[in-house]
Design a protein around this motif. Sequence first.
Motif, PDB file in Angstrom:
ATOM      1  N   ALA A  17      -2.778 -41.536  14.973  1.00 59.76           N
ATOM      2  CA  ALA A  17      -3.284 -41.942  16.291  1.00 59.76           C
ATOM      3  C   ALA A  17      -2.356 -41.461  17.400  1.00 59.76           C
ATOM      4  CB  ALA A  17      -3.451 -43.458  16.342  1.00 59.76           C
ATOM      5  N   PHE A  18      -1.042 -41.565  17.212  1.00 58.25           N
ATOM      6  CA  PHE A  18      -0.088 -41.074  18.204  1.00 58.25           C
ATOM      7  C   PHE A  18      -0.196 -39.564  18.363  1.00 58.25           C
ATOM      8  CE2 PHE A  18       2.692 -44.979  17.574  1.00 58.25           C
ATOM      9  CZ  PHE A  18       2.358 -45.512  18.813  1.00 58.25           C
ATOM     10  N   VAL A  20      -2.870 -37.631  17.819  1.00 63.88           N
ATOM     11  CA  VAL A  20      -4.127 -37.323  18.521  1.00 63.88           C
ATOM     12  C   VAL A  20      -3.992 -37.640  20.014  1.00 63.88           C
ATOM     13  CG1 VAL A  20      -6.553 -37.999  18.735  1.00 63.88           C
ATOM     14  CG2 VAL A  20      -5.585 -37.570  16.482  1.00 63.88           C
ATOM     15  N   ALA A  21      -3.339 -38.756  20.349  1.00 68.56           N
ATOM     16  CA  ALA A  21      -3.133 -39.108  21.755  1.00 68.56           C
ATOM     17  C   ALA A  21      -2.226 -38.091  22.447  1.00 68.56           C
ATOM     18  CB  ALA A  21      -2.546 -40.508  21.867  1.00 68.56           C
ATOM     19  N   LEU A  22      -1.206 -37.623  21.761  1.00 65.46           N
ATOM     20  CA  LEU A  22      -0.306 -36.624  22.323  1.00 65.46           C
ATOM     21  C   LEU A  22      -1.026 -35.310  22.585  1.00 65.46           C
ATOM     22  CD1 LEU A  22       2.632 -35.792  23.061  1.00 65.46           C
ATOM     23  CD2 LEU A  22       2.835 -35.003  20.697  1.00 65.46           C
ATOM     24  N   SER A  24      -4.179 -34.925  23.096  1.00 67.54           N
ATOM     25  CA  SER A  24      -5.109 -35.180  24.196  1.00 67.54           C
ATOM     26  C   SER A  24      -4.405 -35.089  25.548  1.00 67.54           C
ATOM     27  CB  SER A  24      -5.741 -36.559  24.018  1.00 67.54           C
ATOM     28  OG  SER A  24      -6.484 -36.922  25.145  1.00 67.54           O
ATOM     29  N   GLN A  25      -3.224 -35.677  25.659  1.00 72.92           N
ATOM     30  CA  GLN A  25      -2.478 -35.636  26.922  1.00 72.92           C
ATOM     31  C   GLN A  25      -2.023 -34.219  27.252  1.00 72.92           C
ATOM     32  OE1 GLN A  25      -2.135 -38.124  29.139  1.00 72.92           O
ATOM     33  NE2 GLN A  25      -3.526 -39.188  27.763  1.00 72.92           N
ATOM     34  N   CYS A  27      -3.528 -31.442  26.408  1.00 70.41           N
ATOM     35  CA  CYS A  27      -4.723 -30.711  26.848  1.00 70.41           C
ATOM     36  C   CYS A  27      -5.104 -31.087  28.278  1.00 70.41           C
ATOM     37  CB  CYS A  27      -5.890 -30.972  25.898  1.00 70.41           C
ATOM     38  SG  CYS A  27      -5.688 -30.199  24.288  1.00 70.41           S
ATOM     39  N   CYS A  28      -4.988 -32.350  28.637  1.00 70.94           N
ATOM     40  CA  CYS A  28      -5.291 -32.789  30.006  1.00 70.94           C
ATOM     41  C   CYS A  28      -4.328 -32.172  31.007  1.00 70.94           C
ATOM     42  CB  CYS A  28      -5.237 -34.308  30.109  1.00 70.94           C
ATOM     43  SG  CYS A  28      -6.625 -35.140  29.367  1.00 70.94           S
TER      44      CYS A  28
END
Length: 118
Positions: A17-18, A20-22, A24-25, A27-28
Motif C-alpha cells: 500500500a505504501f 502504490v501510494a508513493l 501515485s504521488q 506520478c502526480c
Amino acid sequence: AVASIFPAMGDGMLPIAFFVALISQVCCIIGLFLPLHKLSFFTLGIIQVFRMETGVTHMNFPEESSTLCKLLIKVSGADSLKWCLKLHGSLELQETAQLMCSPIASRLWPSLCEGLQN
C-alpha cells in the motif's frame, strides 16, 4: 494456531500500500510539470503565427512563436503593441489573462480572453 495466521496475512499488505501510494504521488508531481495541451494559431491555414503550451499554473510561449507580434508592430508601427512581445517564455495564467483581456488583444483574439478566465 488459527489466530496466529491472520496477523501475518496483513503484514505484507502495508508495504504494498505504501509503494502504490508513493508511485501515485510521484506520478502526480510529474504531471504538474507537463503541459496539459499545446495550441498553434495559423493564418491562411499554412503560416504558424503563434504557439502556446498550457500547464497547470503557467503558459509557455516559445520564442519563435512571436511572428505575429513582430509583424503587427512592423506594419502598424504602434508602440501600443509592445505588450505582444512579452508573450515568450513562461508566464502565469493570471498574468497572461490580464495581457489577453486588454482592449487591443481582445480585438485580435476575442475568445482567448474568455478562455483564460474560465
